[in-house]
Design an enzyme around this catalytic site. Structure first.
Site, PDB file in Angstrom:
ATOM      1  N   LYS A  62       0.834  -1.205   0.000  1.00 23.68           N
ATOM      2  CA  LYS A  62       0.000   0.000   0.000  1.00 23.68           C
ATOM      3  C   LYS A  62       0.869   1.254   0.000  1.00 23.68           C
ATOM      4  O   LYS A  62       0.580   2.216  -0.730  1.00 23.68           O
ATOM      5  CB  LYS A  62      -0.934   0.006   1.220  1.00 23.68           C
ATOM      6  CG  LYS A  62      -2.072  -1.010   1.108  1.00 23.68           C
ATOM      7  CD  LYS A  62      -2.799  -1.210   2.430  1.00 23.68           C
ATOM      8  CE  LYS A  62      -3.775  -2.383   2.319  1.00 23.68           C
ATOM      9  NZ  LYS A  62      -4.389  -2.726   3.610  1.00 23.68           N
ATOM     10  N   GLN A 106      -4.772  -1.861   9.868  1.00 28.34           N
ATOM     11  CA  GLN A 106      -4.640  -3.173   9.255  1.00 28.34           C
ATOM     12  C   GLN A 106      -5.205  -4.255  10.182  1.00 28.34           C
ATOM     13  O   GLN A 106      -4.933  -4.280  11.377  1.00 28.34           O
ATOM     14  CB  GLN A 106      -3.161  -3.444   8.957  1.00 28.34           C
ATOM     15  CG  GLN A 106      -2.883  -4.711   8.183  1.00 28.34           C
ATOM     16  CD  GLN A 106      -3.364  -4.683   6.739  1.00 28.34           C
ATOM     17  OE1 GLN A 106      -3.607  -3.628   6.167  1.00 28.34           O
ATOM     18  NE2 GLN A 106      -3.508  -5.844   6.145  1.00 28.34           N
ATOM     19  N   ASP A 129     -10.979   2.412   4.229  1.00 31.05           N
ATOM     20  CA  ASP A 129     -11.282   0.973   4.132  1.00 31.05           C
ATOM     21  C   ASP A 129     -12.777   0.740   3.907  1.00 31.05           C
ATOM     22  O   ASP A 129     -13.187  -0.349   3.493  1.00 31.05           O
ATOM     23  CB  ASP A 129     -10.897   0.261   5.440  1.00 31.05           C
ATOM     24  CG  ASP A 129      -9.597  -0.516   5.325  1.00 31.05           C
ATOM     25  OD1 ASP A 129      -9.250  -0.934   4.205  1.00 31.05           O
ATOM     26  OD2 ASP A 129      -8.949  -0.716   6.376  1.00 31.05           O
TER      27      ASP A 129
HETATM   28  N1  LIG Z   1      -7.787  -2.847   7.352  1.00 26.73           N
HETATM   29  C1  LIG Z   1      -7.568  -3.778   6.409  1.00 26.73           C
HETATM   30  N2  LIG Z   1      -7.845  -3.496   5.138  1.00 26.73           N
HETATM   31  C2  LIG Z   1      -7.618  -4.426   4.156  1.00 26.73           C
HETATM   32  O1  LIG Z   1      -7.885  -4.169   2.968  1.00 26.73           O
HETATM   33  C3  LIG Z   1      -7.053  -5.693   4.533  1.00 26.73           C
HETATM   34  C4  LIG Z   1      -6.778  -5.921   5.881  1.00 26.73           C
HETATM   35  N3  LIG Z   1      -7.057  -4.957   6.802  1.00 26.73           N
HETATM   36  N4  LIG Z   1      -6.258  -7.096   6.280  1.00 26.73           N
HETATM   37  C5  LIG Z   1      -5.893  -8.125   5.332  1.00 26.73           C
HETATM   38  C6  LIG Z   1      -6.684  -8.070   4.063  1.00 26.73           C
HETATM   39  C7  LIG Z   1      -5.981  -8.721   2.904  1.00 26.73           C
HETATM   40  N5  LIG Z   1      -5.742  -7.665   1.947  1.00 26.73           N
HETATM   41  C8  LIG Z   1      -4.997  -7.778   0.776  1.00 26.73           C
HETATM   42  C9  LIG Z   1      -4.554  -6.676   0.082  1.00 26.73           C
HETATM   43  C10 LIG Z   1      -3.738  -6.802  -1.033  1.00 26.73           C
HETATM   44  C11 LIG Z   1      -3.360  -8.047  -1.475  1.00 26.73           C
HETATM   45  C12 LIG Z   1      -2.441  -8.148  -2.636  1.00 26.73           C
HETATM   46  O2  LIG Z   1      -1.989  -7.155  -3.183  1.00 26.73           O
HETATM   47  N6  LIG Z   1      -2.095  -9.352  -3.068  1.00 26.73           N
HETATM   48  C13 LIG Z   1      -1.175  -9.587  -4.163  1.00 26.73           C
HETATM   49  C14 LIG Z   1       0.011 -10.415  -3.719  1.00 26.73           C
HETATM   50  C15 LIG Z   1       0.726  -9.894  -2.520  1.00 26.73           C
HETATM   51  C16 LIG Z   1       1.792 -10.866  -2.024  1.00 26.73           C
HETATM   52  O3  LIG Z   1       2.748 -11.097  -2.775  1.00 26.73           O
HETATM   53  O4  LIG Z   1       1.633 -11.406  -0.908  1.00 26.73           O
HETATM   54  C17 LIG Z   1      -1.905 -10.334  -5.261  1.00 26.73           C
HETATM   55  O5  LIG Z   1      -2.886 -11.020  -4.943  1.00 26.73           O
HETATM   56  O6  LIG Z   1      -1.459 -10.269  -6.398  1.00 26.73           O
HETATM   57  C18 LIG Z   1      -3.819  -9.157  -0.819  1.00 26.73           C
HETATM   58  C19 LIG Z   1      -4.630  -9.025   0.292  1.00 26.73           C
HETATM   59  C20 LIG Z   1      -6.212  -6.487   2.436  1.00 26.73           C
HETATM   60  N7  LIG Z   1      -6.775  -6.667   3.628  1.00 26.73           N
END
Ligand SMILES: Nc1nc(=O)c2c([nH]1)NC[C@@H]1CN(c3ccc(C(=O)N[C@@H](CCC(=O)O)C(=O)O)cc3)C=[N+]21
Ligand SMILES: NC(=O)C1=CN([C@@H]2O[C@H](COP(=O)(O)OP(=O)(O)OC[C@H]3O[C@@H](n4cnc5c(N)ncnc54)[C@H](OP(=O)(O)O)[C@@H]3O)[C@@H](O)[C@H]2O)C=CC1
Ligand SMILES: [Mg+2]
Length: 305
Positions: A62, A106, A129
């Site tokens: 982020k 988070q 969020d």
């Molecule tokens: N307050 C809060 N807001 C959230 O939005 C939030 C949270 N807590 N807690 C956890 C979950 C999970 N989440 C993700 C965000 C980006 C990827 C992301 O960018 N994933 C990449 C890969 C990243 C990697 O390499 O691990 C992809 O799927 O291509 C995944 C999961 C947001 N969350």
């Protein structure tokens, strides 16, 4: 006899990474316009408690994404023994800081902290969020709101990839407050990008396999690697995989592989379109967080205080 199209032999991937890049280019242009007229760049802050590997990765992504589009960003880190009162004080400070347009806390938080209480403490106009009950309620009512990033990212991804949703039967698996429930509400809305007939499934659902087989679109948000198998998918269905679970993998330098909630090897040959993990929904979540931050910074939903 009506000729039927042959089932696709190769998966037709839905490129969330590229779509998120496109959105970031649009956001960067909007930021350039803001700063050209003498306004400051949008500023996103993130609170990270503890040292969970996944959370560290997402928050780092982020912050990097903020830099890419020209935002200012602030990361506030705390040890996992921070008290609830101290965390609430940090939230209050960000609420009152006029230099911060939006912020996120988070999740997950340590067990001794009441996450609902923290979410409710975030000022709704800075809740990028979209987790605050004010924003969720406004979303349900169809009023302007800061929308949760993963659900709106899924809707935006399908729209930009030309996937037909109107009249389609969408089966959502998972009913969490951050993914399953809000995405089911958005997809059922009377909007050109939605208008689905939605079935929301969860751990008490009976005949899940049969229900999934009736889906034109499956959204899997369970948190169980490879839960959705080939026998649950109608040939030609669109499959959106939200899951991101780190599974130990000795062959990987990092020591883990990121697994979706869909058994890709089985389902990809059946699906007309499918999101990969990584590179599908995850990058869209980040793009939509950035978009919410722009909307918070410009007073697009709530007047600037
Ligand atoms: N307050 C809060 N807001 C959230 O939005 C939030 C949270 N807590 N807690 C956890 C979950 C999970 N989440 C993700 C965000 C980006 C990827 C992301 O960018 N994933 C990449 C890969 C990243 C990697 O390499 O691990 C992809 O799927 O291509 C995944 C999961 C947001 N969350
Ligand atoms: N790519 C991204 O941007 C994001 C990815 N994620 C990922 O998405 C996944 C889901 O996250 P989240 O919604 O927070 O997860 P939660 O753990 O909060 O919710 C999981 C849901 O799945 C349901 N479920 C569990 N087991 C079954 C089962 N056997 N059959 C049917 N339903 C079941 C649960 O049902 P019940 O309610 O009955 O317990 C619950 O509703 C995770 O892998 C997470 O990491 C999350 C956010 C963003
Ligand atoms: Mg979760």
């Amino acid at each position: 006899m009506t000729p039927t199209a042959p089932a696709p032999t190769a998966p037709h991937l839905i490129d969330g990474k590229q779509t998120a890049e496109d959105i970031k280019v649009e956001i960067a242009a909007a930021v350039a316009q803001l700063t050209a007229t003498g306004q400051r760049a949008p500023h996103l802050a993130a609170i990270l408690v503890g040292h969970d590997g996944g959370s560290e990765t997402y928050v780092r992504n982020k912050v990097l994404a903020c830099e890419r589009v020209g935002y200012d960003s602030t990361l506030l880190r705390f040890e996992d023994d921070i008290t609830e009162a101290d965390l609430l004080a940090q939230v209050a400070a960000l609420n009152e800081d006029p230099a911060i347009d939006g912020f996120i806390v988070q999740l997950p938080l340590p067990k001794h902290i009441d996450a609902e209480k923290v979410i409710e403490a975030v000022r709704p106009d800075k809740d990028v969020d979209g987790f605050h009950p004010m924003n969720l309620g406004r979303m349900v009512a169809g009023l302007p709101a800061l929308l949760p990033a993963t659900p709106s990212g899924i809707v935006e991804l399908m729209a930009r990839q030309g996937i037909k949703t109107s009249g389609q039967h969408c089966v959502v698996i998972g009913r969490s407050n951050i993914v399953g429930t809000p995405v089911s509400i958005l997809l059922a809305k009377n909007l050109d990008t939605a208008n689905c007939t939605v079935t929301l499934c969860h751990s008490r659902t009976k005949n899940l396999r049969e229900i999934c087989r009736q889906a034109d679109i499956i959204v899997a948000a369970i948190g169980r690697p490879e839960f959705v198998t080939g026998d649950m998918v109608k040939p030609g269905a669109v499959v959106i995989d939200v899951g991101t679970t780190r599974v130990t993998d000795a062959n990987k330098k990092s020591g883990f592989t990121l697994k979706g909630d869909v058994n890709f090897a089985e389902v990809a040959p059946l699906a007309s379109r499918i999101t990969p993990v990584p590179g599908g929904v995850g990058p869209m979540t980040i793009a939509m967080l950035l978009l919410n931050t722009l909307r918070a910074a410009t007073g697009a939903v709530y007047p600037k205080k």
